[in-house]
Design a protein around this motif. Structure first.
Motif, PDB file in Angstrom:
ATOM      1  N   PHE A  59       0.802  -1.231   0.000  1.00  0.00           N
ATOM      2  CA  PHE A  59       0.000   0.000   0.000  1.00  0.00           C
ATOM      3  C   PHE A  59       0.831   1.275   0.000  1.00  0.00           C
ATOM      4  O   PHE A  59       0.279   2.366   0.083  1.00  0.00           O
ATOM      5  CB  PHE A  59      -0.942   0.011   1.218  1.00  0.00           C
ATOM      6  CG  PHE A  59      -1.973  -1.067   1.179  1.00  0.00           C
ATOM      7  CD1 PHE A  59      -3.153  -0.899   0.479  1.00  0.00           C
ATOM      8  CD2 PHE A  59      -1.771  -2.270   1.829  1.00  0.00           C
ATOM      9  CE1 PHE A  59      -4.106  -1.891   0.419  1.00  0.00           C
ATOM     10  CE2 PHE A  59      -2.720  -3.276   1.787  1.00  0.00           C
ATOM     11  CZ  PHE A  59      -3.897  -3.081   1.075  1.00  0.00           C
ATOM     12  N   ALA A  60       2.161   1.159  -0.101  1.00  0.00           N
ATOM     13  CA  ALA A  60       2.997   2.360  -0.110  1.00  0.00           C
ATOM     14  C   ALA A  60       2.748   3.225  -1.332  1.00  0.00           C
ATOM     15  O   ALA A  60       2.965   4.442  -1.296  1.00  0.00           O
ATOM     16  CB  ALA A  60       4.474   1.970  -0.041  1.00  0.00           C
ATOM     17  N   ALA A  61       2.301   2.604  -2.421  1.00  0.00           N
ATOM     18  CA  ALA A  61       2.069   3.378  -3.649  1.00  0.00           C
ATOM     19  C   ALA A  61       0.956   4.395  -3.489  1.00  0.00           C
ATOM     20  O   ALA A  61       0.944   5.417  -4.189  1.00  0.00           O
ATOM     21  CB  ALA A  61       1.746   2.426  -4.796  1.00  0.00           C
ATOM     22  N   ILE A  62       0.022   4.169  -2.571  1.00  0.00           N
ATOM     23  CA  ILE A  62      -1.115   5.088  -2.429  1.00  0.00           C
ATOM     24  C   ILE A  62      -0.668   6.461  -1.939  1.00  0.00           C
ATOM     25  O   ILE A  62      -0.993   7.482  -2.559  1.00  0.00           O
ATOM     26  CB  ILE A  62      -2.183   4.469  -1.510  1.00  0.00           C
ATOM     27  CG1 ILE A  62      -2.769   3.216  -2.170  1.00  0.00           C
ATOM     28  CG2 ILE A  62      -3.285   5.484  -1.206  1.00  0.00           C
ATOM     29  CD1 ILE A  62      -3.788   2.499  -1.325  1.00  0.00           C
ATOM     30  N   PRO A  63       0.071   6.577  -0.825  1.00  0.00           N
ATOM     31  CA  PRO A  63       0.529   7.927  -0.449  1.00  0.00           C
ATOM     32  C   PRO A  63       1.599   8.487  -1.380  1.00  0.00           C
ATOM     33  O   PRO A  63       1.677   9.709  -1.570  1.00  0.00           O
ATOM     34  CB  PRO A  63       1.072   7.725   0.974  1.00  0.00           C
ATOM     35  CG  PRO A  63       1.422   6.291   1.069  1.00  0.00           C
ATOM     36  CD  PRO A  63       0.433   5.580   0.202  1.00  0.00           C
ATOM     37  N   LEU A  64       2.417   7.623  -2.002  1.00  0.00           N
ATOM     38  CA  LEU A  64       3.530   8.122  -2.792  1.00  0.00           C
ATOM     39  C   LEU A  64       3.081   8.697  -4.134  1.00  0.00           C
ATOM     40  O   LEU A  64       3.475   9.812  -4.498  1.00  0.00           O
ATOM     41  CB  LEU A  64       4.553   6.999  -3.016  1.00  0.00           C
ATOM     42  CG  LEU A  64       5.790   7.390  -3.836  1.00  0.00           C
ATOM     43  CD1 LEU A  64       6.539   8.542  -3.169  1.00  0.00           C
ATOM     44  CD2 LEU A  64       6.706   6.185  -4.019  1.00  0.00           C
ATOM     45  N   PHE A  65       2.258   7.961  -4.864  1.00  0.00           N
ATOM     46  CA  PHE A  65       1.919   8.402  -6.217  1.00  0.00           C
ATOM     47  C   PHE A  65       0.658   9.263  -6.281  1.00  0.00           C
ATOM     48  O   PHE A  65       0.727  10.426  -6.679  1.00  0.00           O
ATOM     49  CB  PHE A  65       1.829   7.187  -7.151  1.00  0.00           C
ATOM     50  CG  PHE A  65       3.158   6.552  -7.408  1.00  0.00           C
ATOM     51  CD1 PHE A  65       4.046   7.110  -8.296  1.00  0.00           C
ATOM     52  CD2 PHE A  65       3.532   5.405  -6.735  1.00  0.00           C
ATOM     53  CE1 PHE A  65       5.293   6.546  -8.524  1.00  0.00           C
ATOM     54  CE2 PHE A  65       4.766   4.817  -6.949  1.00  0.00           C
ATOM     55  CZ  PHE A  65       5.657   5.401  -7.845  1.00  0.00           C
ATOM     56  N   PRO A  66      -0.539   8.745  -5.909  1.00  0.00           N
ATOM     57  CA  PRO A  66      -1.723   9.603  -6.033  1.00  0.00           C
ATOM     58  C   PRO A  66      -1.705  10.803  -5.094  1.00  0.00           C
ATOM     59  O   PRO A  66      -2.261  11.854  -5.429  1.00  0.00           O
ATOM     60  CB  PRO A  66      -2.880   8.647  -5.686  1.00  0.00           C
ATOM     61  CG  PRO A  66      -2.317   7.287  -5.746  1.00  0.00           C
ATOM     62  CD  PRO A  66      -0.879   7.392  -5.446  1.00  0.00           C
ATOM     63  N   GLN A  67      -1.104  10.662  -3.916  1.00  0.00           N
ATOM     64  CA  GLN A  67      -1.172  11.743  -2.938  1.00  0.00           C
ATOM     65  C   GLN A  67       0.075  12.615  -2.885  1.00  0.00           C
ATOM     66  O   GLN A  67       0.092  13.609  -2.170  1.00  0.00           O
ATOM     67  CB  GLN A  67      -1.436  11.146  -1.542  1.00  0.00           C
ATOM     68  CG  GLN A  67      -2.727  10.372  -1.435  1.00  0.00           C
ATOM     69  CD  GLN A  67      -3.950  11.236  -1.737  1.00  0.00           C
ATOM     70  OE1 GLN A  67      -3.937  12.447  -1.581  1.00  0.00           O
ATOM     71  NE2 GLN A  67      -5.021  10.599  -2.186  1.00  0.00           N
ATOM     72  N   ALA A  68       1.121  12.262  -3.614  1.00  0.00           N
ATOM     73  CA  ALA A  68       2.340  13.081  -3.612  1.00  0.00           C
ATOM     74  C   ALA A  68       2.785  13.435  -5.023  1.00  0.00           C
ATOM     75  O   ALA A  68       2.873  14.618  -5.384  1.00  0.00           O
ATOM     76  CB  ALA A  68       3.454  12.351  -2.864  1.00  0.00           C
ATOM     77  N   VAL A  69       3.066  12.420  -5.853  1.00  0.00           N
ATOM     78  CA  VAL A  69       3.623  12.688  -7.178  1.00  0.00           C
ATOM     79  C   VAL A  69       2.617  13.413  -8.069  1.00  0.00           C
ATOM     80  O   VAL A  69       2.938  14.437  -8.689  1.00  0.00           O
ATOM     81  CB  VAL A  69       4.091  11.370  -7.834  1.00  0.00           C
ATOM     82  CG1 VAL A  69       4.547  11.637  -9.266  1.00  0.00           C
ATOM     83  CG2 VAL A  69       5.216  10.741  -7.021  1.00  0.00           C
ATOM     84  N   VAL A  70       1.386  12.880  -8.145  1.00  0.00           N
ATOM     85  CA  VAL A  70       0.390  13.476  -9.052  1.00  0.00           C
ATOM     86  C   VAL A  70       0.049  14.913  -8.662  1.00  0.00           C
ATOM     87  O   VAL A  70       0.072  15.814  -9.518  1.00  0.00           O
ATOM     88  CB  VAL A  70      -0.870  12.589  -9.111  1.00  0.00           C
ATOM     89  CG1 VAL A  70      -1.951  13.279  -9.938  1.00  0.00           C
ATOM     90  CG2 VAL A  70      -0.536  11.233  -9.706  1.00  0.00           C
ATOM     91  N   PRO A  71      -0.289  15.219  -7.393  1.00  0.00           N
ATOM     92  CA  PRO A  71      -0.556  16.628  -7.070  1.00  0.00           C
ATOM     93  C   PRO A  71       0.658  17.532  -7.264  1.00  0.00           C
ATOM     94  O   PRO A  71       0.505  18.703  -7.612  1.00  0.00           O
ATOM     95  CB  PRO A  71      -0.987  16.580  -5.591  1.00  0.00           C
ATOM     96  CG  PRO A  71      -0.589  15.262  -5.087  1.00  0.00           C
ATOM     97  CD  PRO A  71      -0.578  14.343  -6.241  1.00  0.00           C
ATOM     98  N   ALA A  72       1.880  16.998  -7.057  1.00  0.00           N
ATOM     99  CA  ALA A  72       3.076  17.815  -7.304  1.00  0.00           C
ATOM    100  C   ALA A  72       3.179  18.163  -8.788  1.00  0.00           C
ATOM    101  O   ALA A  72       3.503  19.316  -9.145  1.00  0.00           O
ATOM    102  CB  ALA A  72       4.321  17.063  -6.843  1.00  0.00           C
TER     103      ALA A  72
END
Length: 611
Positions: free
Chosen positions: A535-548
């Motif tokens: 589940f690490a991908a959830i905070p890393l990609f949708p909640q960090a990379v995409v909004p950045a």
């Protein structure tokens, strides 16, 4: 007599299924997947019961539709579902098709997923408003569960038939890609097409679907409308019967149809070893239906994922369809040598062929995905009208192509997973053997690894614009060259060991050695490590990379489910950094736990992992 045979067959198959499940729990990796999936399933079932306790039937019927959709599409993403008992095992037994299909159906009910779904379907009892409705809810939930399982088996069977022909494989890939993209971007379609009374409109549609017939029966019993109760329950019975008949017919086709070989349309005319290897690999992508299916799926997923927001007029994601397709293609091709199976011996027995074979696979990957993703990127970036996206996507795309072409060969050599040989595939082509969990784990890891290869080019493009393009080209070429060189050297040094692995799988001693370190860890630590990796991908990609990316490209209109974009001012970057740190920390904890455990001596003599 027929009933006695069916009962005896079902009982035997259930016992076989339970014994196989018990043996599966002895494997550390498979046990971790089962426990993680069971935990997530119980959480979702608890949420369904909570929705039912609130008494909101419009929401509940939509949730039940999602459960049925999960049963239908879930096996398509998990190696064809749980086929511990394959129909091919029973071809030589004098069992009528109805008896075999009924026995396999009953055996399929003896698993973790049906039990979790049964718990979720208890929501029909919770939402019932009286004794009569509660009594109706019992047969309704049992019939609903039966339809869920039958729909899953029938979907896998139909999907297997489609994958036997080229056009069917393409159609299946498009459907598969759309469904997976919808799980992430479906909100845009819902907002666009249901602009008012979302809950009521979707609720009415969900009641018409078979997943809502059980709730319709319970609701009608509460109103005293017994004709509607009988109609809904009879509809479930008829639907289950029709699906059982269709599945039985497809099982007969699967276990009896023979396929004659075909004369090659065009013989290899290459004059050099490198050319012959490249031509062979290109034919694998164009003639092997599973290869072709995965290629179409990767490109279609990138298109669907980035084009769905067009439903609400959002064009900012269009330029990223090509890069998204490359990332997905790299993850889907992460087990090239594992897919070869015992055919790898032809490469191994040819002296000096390792380098030519590795470079041929890289060349074929670039030829299959390079032109298509470049064309998609150019067209959709032009369509988006976002001039600021040109240096970003043209920097990222070559870096991703080179990184993916290098990582797929390195990963498939260093982390090959034994799969079913192409000539031994069952009637369910999605099922690649007993290592689906390990294969899916490599796919998830490759999603992260391939995506990170574009980091230098993306950073350079964000700060310097067009200077990111030569950086992207250079990093892509270096990744292609270096990882290919590493893979070729590994093949030269450990080729016989790789062939042994692909031919015989891991021996019990190797399995024990592989899990010895993990078994020495506390159970809570193993479970937590598996949860972090899953589940690490959830905070890393949708909640960090995409909004950045949204903030850096000037997209201030889209918020969706990105938590950071709901904050004010500098707090957006604070949330982005915190989410990125959380995701990276989860990956680090899970990865280090497994890495250190793997380094343990089999006898456990090494000191306990710190922390």
């Amino acid at each position: 007599m027929a009933l006695a045979l069916t009962y005896g067959t079902s009982r035997t198959l259930v016992r076989m299924r339970l014994v196989a499940f018990r043996h599966a729990l002895e494997d550390q990796l498979r046990r971790s997947w089962i426990v993680t999936g069971g935990f997530v399933g119980l959480a979702l079932a608890g949420g369904t019961l909570w929705v039912a306790a609130r008494g909101d039937q419009d929401v509940l019927v939509v949730v039940l539709a999602v459960w049925m959709l999960g049963w239908v599409v879930g096996p398509l993403f998990a190696g064809g579902g749980d086929e511990t008992l394959k129909p091919e095992y029973f071809t030589m037994m004098p069992l009528p098709p109805r008896t075999l299909s009924t026995g396999l159906l009953v055996a399929a009910l003896a698993g973790v997923a049906p039990v979790i779904s049964l718990i979720a379907l208890l929501s029909l009892v919770v939402v019932s408003g009286g004794v009569a409705a509660a009594l109706v809810a019992v047969p309704a939930l049992l019939l609903q569960l039966l339809c869920f399982v039958l729909a899953s088996r029938l979907a896998v069977a139909v999907y297997g038939v489609l994958l036997q022909v080229r056009s069917g494989a393409v159609i299946a890939a498009l459907v598969n890609a759309f469904i997976l993209a919808f799980t992430a971007q479906g909100w845009a379609l819902i907002v666009a097409f249901v602009s008012t009374d979302v809950q009521g409109t979707v609720g009415k549609a969900a009641r018409i679907a078979p997943s809502g017939w059980g709730l319709v029966a319970v609701d009608a019993a509460g109103r005293g409308d017994w004709l509607e109760v009988l109609a809904a329950l009879a509809g479930l019975v008829v639907l289950a019967g029709l699906m059982l008949l269709a599945w039985s017919a497809l099982l007969v086709r699967r276990t009896t149809v023979t396929r004659a070989g075909r004369t090659p349309r065009r013989l290899l005319t290459a004059r050099t070893p490198e050319g012959a290897a490249a031509a062979k690999e290109l034919r694998s992508w164009t003639r092997d239906l599973l290869y072709g299916h995965r290629a179409v799926f990767a490109v279609a997923y990138g298109l669907f994922f980035c084009m769905m927001p067009l439903a609400i007029g959002m064009k900012s994601m269009l330029p990223w369809a090509g890069p998204a397709a490359v990332v997905m293609a790299g993850s889907m091709a992460a087990n090239l040598y594992g897919a070869d199976g015992t055919a790898f011996w032809t490469t191994l027995m040819t002296p000096g062929s390792s380098r030519a074979d590795v470079r041929a696979r890289q060349r074929a990957f670039l030829l299959v995905f390079g032109p298509s993703t470049l064309l998609i990127t150019l067209l959709l970036t032009w369509w988006s009208g976002d001039t600021g996206a040109w240096p970003l996507v043209l920097s990222v795309l070559p870096a991703l192509l080179g990184g993916a072409a290098g990582l797929v060969v390195a990963c498939s050599v260093y982390a090959a997973v034994p799969t079913t040989d192409a000539h031994k595939r069952s009637g369910n082509p999605l099922n690649s053997g007993e290592n689906e969990g390990e294969t899916m784990g490599i796919v998830y890891v490759m999603l992260v690894l391939v995506a990170t290869t574009c980091a230098p080019a993306l950073v350079m493009a964000l700060y310097t614009g067009w200077w990111g393009v030569p950086v992207g080209v250079l990093s892509g070429v270096l990744a292609w060259w270096y990882f290919g060189r590493v893979a070729a050297r590994r093949l030269d040094a450990r080729g016989p060991e790789l062939l042994t692995l692909l031919r015989h799988g891991r021996s019990p001693a190797e399995q024990a050695k592989k899990t010895a370190g993990l078994d020495a860890l506390p159970k809570w630590r193993r479970t937590l490590a598996g949860f972090c990796l899953g589940f690490a991908a959830i905070p890393l990609f949708p909640q960090a990379v995409v909004p950045a990316v949204f903030k850096l490209t000037g997209n201030h209109d889209t918020k969706s489910w990105f938590l950071a974009l709901y904050q004010d001012g500098p707090w957006q970057w604070v949330v982005i950094v915190l989410m990125a740190a959380l995701g990276l920390s989860m990956y680090a904890f899970g990865g280090l736990t497994y890495y250190r455990a793997k380094k343990r001596a089999p006898d456990g003599s090494v000191a306990v992992v710190a922390g």
